[in-house]
Design a protein around this motif. Structure first.
Motif, PDB file in Angstrom:
ATOM      1  N   LEU A   1     -10.041   5.190 -17.286  1.00 12.01           N
ATOM      2  CA  LEU A   1     -10.504   5.931 -16.109  1.00 12.01           C
ATOM      3  C   LEU A   1     -10.699   4.989 -14.938  1.00 12.01           C
ATOM      4  N   LYS A   2     -10.056   5.320 -13.815  1.00 16.24           N
ATOM      5  CA  LYS A   2     -10.331   4.558 -12.596  1.00 16.24           C
ATOM      6  C   LYS A   2     -11.241   5.347 -11.671  1.00 16.24           C
ATOM      7  N   LEU A   3     -12.290   4.689 -11.211  1.00 21.60           N
ATOM      8  CA  LEU A   3     -13.145   5.227 -10.155  1.00 21.60           C
ATOM      9  C   LEU A   3     -12.739   4.523  -8.868  1.00 21.60           C
TER      10      LEU A   3
ATOM     11  N   GLY B   1     -12.357   0.314  -8.143  1.00 22.17           N
ATOM     12  CA  GLY B   1     -11.725  -0.345  -7.008  1.00 22.17           C
ATOM     13  C   GLY B   1     -12.739  -1.087  -6.152  1.00 22.17           C
ATOM     14  N   GLY B   2     -12.269  -1.537  -4.992  1.00 25.93           N
ATOM     15  CA  GLY B   2     -13.064  -2.424  -4.159  1.00 25.93           C
ATOM     16  C   GLY B   2     -13.871  -1.755  -3.067  1.00 25.93           C
ATOM     17  N   GLY B   3     -13.309  -0.670  -2.497  1.00 19.07           N
ATOM     18  CA  GLY B   3     -13.993   0.005  -1.405  1.00 19.07           C
ATOM     19  C   GLY B   3     -14.498  -0.976  -0.362  1.00 19.07           C
TER      20      GLY B   3
ATOM     21  N   GLY C   1     -14.905  -5.191  -1.928  1.00 27.56           N
ATOM     22  CA  GLY C   1     -13.765  -6.113  -2.012  1.00 27.56           C
ATOM     23  C   GLY C   1     -12.904  -6.150  -0.766  1.00 27.56           C
ATOM     24  N   HIS C   2     -12.578  -4.960  -0.235  1.00 27.31           N
ATOM     25  CA  HIS C   2     -11.604  -4.939   0.856  1.00 27.31           C
ATOM     26  C   HIS C   2     -12.144  -5.571   2.125  1.00 27.31           C
ATOM     27  N   HIS C   3     -13.430  -5.410   2.355  1.00 27.45           N
ATOM     28  CA  HIS C   3     -14.046  -6.037   3.526  1.00 27.45           C
ATOM     29  C   HIS C   3     -13.870  -7.563   3.476  1.00 27.45           C
TER      30      HIS C   3
ATOM     31  N   ALA D   1     -18.451 -10.261  -4.131  1.00 30.80           N
ATOM     32  CA  ALA D   1     -18.683  -8.887  -3.663  1.00 30.80           C
ATOM     33  C   ALA D   1     -18.277  -7.889  -4.742  1.00 30.80           C
ATOM     34  N   MET D   2     -17.166  -8.176  -5.408  1.00 27.12           N
ATOM     35  CA  MET D   2     -16.708  -7.251  -6.470  1.00 27.12           C
ATOM     36  C   MET D   2     -17.650  -7.299  -7.674  1.00 27.12           C
ATOM     37  N   ALA D   3     -18.167  -8.476  -7.970  1.00 20.10           N
ATOM     38  CA  ALA D   3     -19.106  -8.588  -9.096  1.00 20.10           C
ATOM     39  C   ALA D   3     -20.393  -7.823  -8.779  1.00 20.10           C
TER      40      ALA D   3
ATOM     41  N   HIS E   1     -12.528  -4.335 -12.788  1.00 17.82           N
ATOM     42  CA  HIS E   1     -12.523  -4.022 -11.357  1.00 17.82           C
ATOM     43  C   HIS E   1     -11.432  -4.796 -10.644  1.00 17.82           C
ATOM     44  N   GLY E   2     -10.976  -4.248  -9.505  1.00 21.64           N
ATOM     45  CA  GLY E   2     -10.111  -5.019  -8.632  1.00 21.64           C
ATOM     46  C   GLY E   2     -10.794  -6.350  -8.350  1.00 21.64           C
ATOM     47  N   ASP E   3      -9.994  -7.423  -8.203  1.00 17.57           N
ATOM     48  CA  ASP E   3     -10.603  -8.761  -8.150  1.00 17.57           C
ATOM     49  C   ASP E   3      -9.600  -9.730  -7.524  1.00 17.57           C
ATOM     50  N   GLY E   4      -9.989 -10.986  -7.447  1.00 19.44           N
ATOM     51  CA  GLY E   4      -9.043 -12.042  -7.156  1.00 19.44           C
ATOM     52  C   GLY E   4      -8.289 -12.380  -8.435  1.00 19.44           C
TER      53      GLY E   4
ATOM     54  N   THR F   1      -4.656 -14.335  -5.119  1.00 23.07           N
ATOM     55  CA  THR F   1      -4.363 -13.079  -4.416  1.00 23.07           C
ATOM     56  C   THR F   1      -5.300 -11.994  -4.956  1.00 23.07           C
ATOM     57  N   VAL F   2      -5.085 -10.758  -4.495  1.00 20.55           N
ATOM     58  CA  VAL F   2      -5.889  -9.628  -4.966  1.00 20.55           C
ATOM     59  C   VAL F   2      -5.133  -8.880  -6.061  1.00 20.55           C
ATOM     60  N   VAL F   3      -5.816  -8.525  -7.116  1.00 22.50           N
ATOM     61  CA  VAL F   3      -5.262  -7.565  -8.083  1.00 22.50           C
ATOM     62  C   VAL F   3      -6.012  -6.253  -7.881  1.00 22.50           C
TER      63      VAL F   3
ATOM     64  N   GLY G   1      -7.253  -2.318  -8.592  1.00 22.36           N
ATOM     65  CA  GLY G   1      -7.662  -1.523  -9.740  1.00 22.36           C
ATOM     66  C   GLY G   1      -6.504  -0.699 -10.298  1.00 22.36           C
ATOM     67  N   ASP G   2      -5.625  -0.222  -9.410  1.00 20.52           N
ATOM     68  CA  ASP G   2      -4.485   0.585  -9.871  1.00 20.52           C
ATOM     69  C   ASP G   2      -3.570  -0.221 -10.790  1.00 20.52           C
ATOM     70  N   GLU G   3      -3.361  -1.487 -10.417  1.00 21.53           N
ATOM     71  CA  GLU G   3      -2.503  -2.334 -11.244  1.00 21.53           C
ATOM     72  C   GLU G   3      -3.150  -2.563 -12.613  1.00 21.53           C
TER      73      GLU G   3
HETATM   74  O1  IP8 Z   1      -9.611  -0.993  -4.398  1.00 24.33           O
HETATM   75  C1  IP8 Z   1      -9.020  -4.138  -4.702  1.00 24.33           C
HETATM   76  O2  IP8 Z   1      -9.027  -3.085  -5.655  1.00 24.33           O
HETATM   77  P1  IP8 Z   1      -8.539  -1.617  -5.234  1.00 24.33           P
HETATM   78  C2  IP8 Z   1     -10.162  -5.112  -4.928  1.00 24.33           C
HETATM   79  O3  IP8 Z   1      -8.330  -0.895  -6.517  1.00 24.33           O
HETATM   80  C3  IP8 Z   1     -10.306  -6.182  -3.906  1.00 24.33           C
HETATM   81  O4  IP8 Z   1      -7.251  -1.761  -4.465  1.00 24.33           O
HETATM   82  C4  IP8 Z   1     -10.789  -7.468  -4.358  1.00 24.33           C
HETATM   83  C5  IP8 Z   1     -10.029  -6.026  -2.630  1.00 24.33           C
END
Ligand code: IP8
Length: 256
Positions: A11-13, A56-58, A61-63, A88-90, A146-149, A158-160, A162-164
């Motif tokens: 499940l991805k949130l 995901g990062g919302g 992470g994205h900021h 931030a992701m942690a 979670h999405g991360d480095g 780079t960024v990985v 959550g979808d990947e």
């Molecule tokens: O929100 C990206 O994860 P996403 C996470 O699933 C970071 O694209 C670190 C930006």
């Protein structure tokens, strides 16, 4: 609890669901609580036995990633930037874990930065060893990734997304079903209506092309293509679809 061989649900949130996307490092506490209620309920009543969560990062992470100019294709060799993005992701991961644990869900963190790599560079495959996730599942935990480095040959980190991770986990764990919960109620056609099901990319390419114009990451078309390639049925749905999905019902758009 089922045997170790029981295929899990992945499940991805989405980051846009559980955070306030326009305010740096701000949770959408109500949305996160509602999602955690649905997860806890499904585990408590036995609708779901084995579950892996990815978020995901919302605005966490994205900021930080954009502040440091880091994306899935452009890396950084600045250790401070890596620590910032991962930190931030942690922090977001900790908030998700806390709220799941408050509801009795045995959620534990699995941090991709410490586990994963792109050993052949940005265009190469993601290496995501799964023995920690598999063993945690076997011990009755709910791993939360979670999405991360991610260490990337030739690019630093780079960024990985959550979808990947969802796709890697679904293939590697032989998932039973895959759910992607976000702020949209499903995959939309050109008129903004939810498509109930998608079984080939050709049948929806035009509609997705149209909606992609407003999607800066070009996300939905690529997401549909990857989900179609999975053996497991995948569902894309909004907050209202999470409980039905976890009960084994159809929700949002079925991609299979
Ligand atoms: O929100 C990206 O994860 P996403 C996470 O699933 C970071 O694209 C670190 C930006």
């Amino acid at each position: 609890p089922g045997s170790d061989a029981d295929p899990p649900i992945v499940l991805k949130l989405g980051g846009s669901l559980i955070t306030e996307k326009d305010r740096p490092e701000t949770l959408d506490g109500d949305a996160l609580d509602a999602a955690c209620d649905a997860v806890a309920g499904a585990l408590a009543d036995g609708a779901v036995e084995r579950l892996v969560v990815v978020h995901g990062g919302g605005s966490f992470g994205h900021h930080h990633a954009s502040e440091h100019g880091v994306s899935t294709t452009t890396g950084t060799d600045d250790a401070v930037a890596v620590t910032d993005i991962h930190g931030a992701m942690a922090e977001l991961n900790r908030a998700v874990l806390d709220r799941l644990q408050e509801r009795g869900v045995p959620a534990v963190p699995v941090h991709p930065l410490s586990l994963s790599a792109r050993p052949d560079g940005v265009d190469g495959d993601l290496d995501l060893p799964l023995s920690s996730t598999v063993t945690l599942l076997g011990e009755g935990f709910v791993p939360v990734l979670h999405g991360d480095g991610v260490a990337t040959a030739g690019e630093g980190v780079t960024v990985v997304s959550g979808d990947e991770l969802v796709v890697e986990l679904a293939v590697g764990l032989g998932a039973r079903r895959v759910g992607v919960c976000s702020t949209v109620p499903g995959v939309l056609d050109g008129d903004g209506a939810v498509l109930p099901s998608i079984d080939s990319f050709e049948s929806v390419a035009d509609a997705l092309g149209a909606s992609d114009a407003t999607d800066v990451s070009g996300g939905m078309a690529a997401k549909v293509r990857e989900l179609l390639a999975l053996d497991a049925p995948a569902y894309v749905f909004g907050a209202a679809g999470l409980a039905p999905f976890l009960r084994g019902e159809d929700a949002g758009t079925r991609i299979d």
